[in-house]
Design a protein around this motif. Structure first.
Motif, mmCIF file in Angstrom:
data_model
loop_
_atom_site.group_PDB
_atom_site.id
_atom_site.type_symbol
_atom_site.label_atom_id
_atom_site.label_comp_id
_atom_site.label_asym_id
_atom_site.label_seq_id
_atom_site.Cartn_x
_atom_site.Cartn_y
_atom_site.Cartn_z
ATOM 1 N N UNK A 1 49.340 25.081 74.273
ATOM 2 C CA UNK A 1 48.260 25.755 74.981
ATOM 3 C C UNK A 1 48.907 26.516 76.129
ATOM 4 N N UNK A 2 48.666 27.836 76.175
ATOM 5 C CA UNK A 2 49.329 28.693 77.148
ATOM 6 C C UNK A 2 48.333 29.508 77.944
ATOM 7 N N UNK A 3 48.727 29.914 79.139
ATOM 8 C CA UNK A 3 47.968 30.904 79.883
ATOM 9 C C UNK A 3 48.201 32.256 79.214
ATOM 10 N N UNK A 4 47.124 32.900 78.781
ATOM 11 C CA UNK A 4 47.273 34.156 78.051
ATOM 12 C C UNK A 4 47.864 35.255 78.931
ATOM 13 N N UNK B 1 42.139 31.973 70.771
ATOM 14 C CA UNK B 1 41.910 32.249 72.186
ATOM 15 C C UNK B 1 40.674 31.496 72.663
ATOM 16 N N UNK B 2 40.675 31.126 73.936
ATOM 17 C CA UNK B 2 39.451 30.613 74.544
ATOM 18 C C UNK B 2 38.460 31.765 74.672
ATOM 19 N N UNK B 3 37.173 31.446 74.819
ATOM 20 C CA UNK B 3 36.141 32.484 74.876
ATOM 21 C C UNK B 3 36.365 33.483 76.002
ATOM 22 N N UNK B 4 36.867 33.022 77.137
ATOM 23 C CA UNK B 4 37.076 33.914 78.276
ATOM 24 C C UNK B 4 38.430 34.620 78.226
ATOM 25 N N UNK B 5 39.241 34.313 77.215
ATOM 26 C CA UNK B 5 40.535 34.958 77.065
ATOM 27 C C UNK B 5 41.606 34.456 78.015
ATOM 28 N N UNK B 6 41.343 33.401 78.755
ATOM 29 C CA UNK B 6 42.332 32.897 79.709
ATOM 30 C C UNK B 6 43.421 32.060 79.047
#
Length: 372
Positions: free
Chosen positions: A278-281, A261-266
């Protein structure tokens, strides 16, 4: 202790993408098991799983044929024994904690280029598969093959002192995340469960068993007070206060070998072999598909950037998923797949090691144009 530039000589260069347009390559999928079906669900979560989001116009990033080079190695540690399973860089960028195959934890000082701490015979952990610093840098957590998680106090000069353990998992720890305030911990295991812990009380708050396979990545989303976890097929969103499951969806296009996950969870990245999505969470929508030249065994988003790093055969590669562009690659070792690497919070240093016994732990300075 090991010093920079010892005995062996390798090419330690960042290889940058050529300016000419990139030509797509065809990369085969790694054979693997497909989802076995959707398990029954409880009343605490949605009764159906949203389908995987697909798009025939999915943007694809491929490796260019021509590259340029620059030398940026800052440290090398040759004598690491039986090999390293996991890596974490301290918040100040100076120390590296390495979880080892031989039931040990090492601490390396990148500034002094020295091994400064070592804990061996950690039979209660077994192989140390996860390492994670608390944001304060005063604590570090290590997760073992046994399912136990050791909490360590981390000193200013790199010394580590065991203080407590989290006991509850029954199988290998696959991922750990710690909240910014250092009180909440998430951990995922091979046996299909995620657990939430309180680092102050040292107690478990709740457990989630919504996964049909092992839990590969987890993230605490600070501004939304919820958590995310990705298994080999599913993405689960849950309330951090109650543990109630808020959403479950299938993501990616097959069996996941790695996830981050990216740090911001996006954003969420998943590897199915040579393909990385790479997906939008939040929606499961695909942002980009990366086609690497080999299997992507490990993944990591670079803090506060649009870069994703993948670990492949004897190299790590940087991609800008927002621009659909390959950026650079860095040679690591001689032949082994890179399953363990870490990036400093200031994005100025990266450490990596090949997965085979006998590989060296290498630290590199990130080129300034990539650290911005």
């Amino acid at each position: 202790q090991s010093l920079l530039g010892k005995t062996k000589h390798y090419s330690h260069t960042w290889n940058f993408a050529a300016s000419e347009p990139m030509m797509p390559k065809t990369a085969p999928y790694l054979p693997g098991s497909q989802p076995a079906g959707t398990e029954s669900v409880s009343s605490s979560r949605p009764s159906t799983l949203p389908p995987r989001t697909t798009s025939s116009s999915r943007p694809t990033i491929s490796v260019p044929k021509e590259v340029a080079s620059a030398n940026d190695e800052i440290a090398r540690f040759e004598d690491v024994g039986w090999g390293i399973n996991s890596l974490a860089i301290s918040p100040n960028g100076r120390f590296v904690v390495a979880g080892k195959l031989d039931r040990a934890v090492n601490v390396y000082d990148l500034d002094r280029k020295l091994l400064v701490g070592e804990r061996t015979e950690l039979a209660h952990l077994g192989q140390v598969n996860c390492t994670q610093f608390a944001p304060s840098g005063k604590k570090v957590l290590t997760g073992g093959y046994s399912g136990e998680i050791q909490i360590w106090e981390f000193g200013d000069t790199g010394q580590i002192i065991p203080v407590e353990k989290f006991v509850g998992h029954t199988s290998e720890i696959k991922c750990i995340d710690i909240s910014n305030n250092g009180t909440t911990v998430l951990s995922g295991e091979r046996d299909k469960r995620l657990r939430c812990w309180n680092l102050e009380t040292r107690r478990e708050d709740f457990a989630i068993a919504e996964f049909s396979r092992e839990v590969l990545a987890c993230r605490i989303v600070e501004d939304g007070n919820f958590g995310l976890a990705c298994g080999q097929e599913k993405l689960v969103k849950f309330d951090l206060q109650t543990g109630n499951v808020l959403d479950v969806r299938q993501v990616g296009r097959g069996y996941h070998m790695a996830a981050a996950f990216s740090d911001d969870g996006k954003y969420l990245a998943v590897s199915t072999g040579s393909d990385v999505e790479v997906l939008e969470a939040g929606t499961g929508k695909t942002v980009a598909t990366i086609k690497s030249e080999g299997v992507a065994w490990s993944l990591r988003f670079v803090p506060e950037t649009t870069y994703l790093i993948t670990g492949g055969r004897a190299e790590i590669s940087w991609w800008d998923y927002s621009k659909q562009a390959f950026v650079a690659s860095q040679k690591v070792g001689t032949f082994a797949y890179v399953k363990s690497f870490a990036v400093s919070n200031d994005r100025k240093r990266v450490v990596a090691i090949g997965s085979s016994v006998g590989q060296a732990l290498e630290a590199f300075k990130v080129p300034s144009e990539m650290a911005k």
